[in-house]
Design a protein around this motif. Sequence first.
Motif, short mmCIF file in Angstrom:
data_model
loop_
_atom_site.label_atom_id
_atom_site.label_comp_id
_atom_site.label_asym_id
_atom_site.label_seq_id
_atom_site.Cartn_x
_atom_site.Cartn_y
_atom_site.Cartn_z
N UNK A 187 -4.74 -5.07 -0.04
CA UNK A 187 -5.34 -6.16 0.73
C UNK A 187 -6.03 -5.65 2.00
N UNK A 188 -5.75 -4.42 2.41
CA UNK A 188 -6.31 -3.86 3.64
C UNK A 188 -7.66 -3.19 3.44
N UNK A 189 -8.08 -3.02 2.18
CA UNK A 189 -9.37 -2.39 1.89
C UNK A 189 -10.50 -3.38 2.18
N UNK A 190 -11.67 -2.83 2.46
CA UNK A 190 -12.86 -3.67 2.58
C UNK A 190 -13.43 -3.92 1.19
N UNK A 191 -14.33 -4.84 1.08
CA UNK A 191 -14.96 -5.14 -0.21
C UNK A 191 -15.68 -3.90 -0.73
#
Length: 100
Positions: free
Chosen positions: A31-35
């Motif tokens: 959930x901490x990754x960017x798109x």
Amino acid sequence: MSDLNLKLHVWRQPGPQAEGKFVPYTVTITEHASFLEMLDVLNDQLIAKGEEAIAFDSDCREGICGMCGLMINGVPHGPQSATTTCQLHMRTFKTGDEIW
């Protein structure tokens, strides 16, 4: 840290004169990754399987240049107002979401 399981529908078109179509992909991402980081992870998986990577523009990845403009679920840059795609974090979505 929580992982999300998502289904992406990515427009694939081999050239301007070729017929295009949406191709579904599944991806598991923090959930901490960017798109854009999520697309990088998916591209690594595609390349490892001998498939063509998904093409997209990006430059600064700091929310400054605007090169990373994508249509996400029919909305430029995605669901968060005034947020570039590179700054859109995956925690905006939830497990099981389908993203077009």
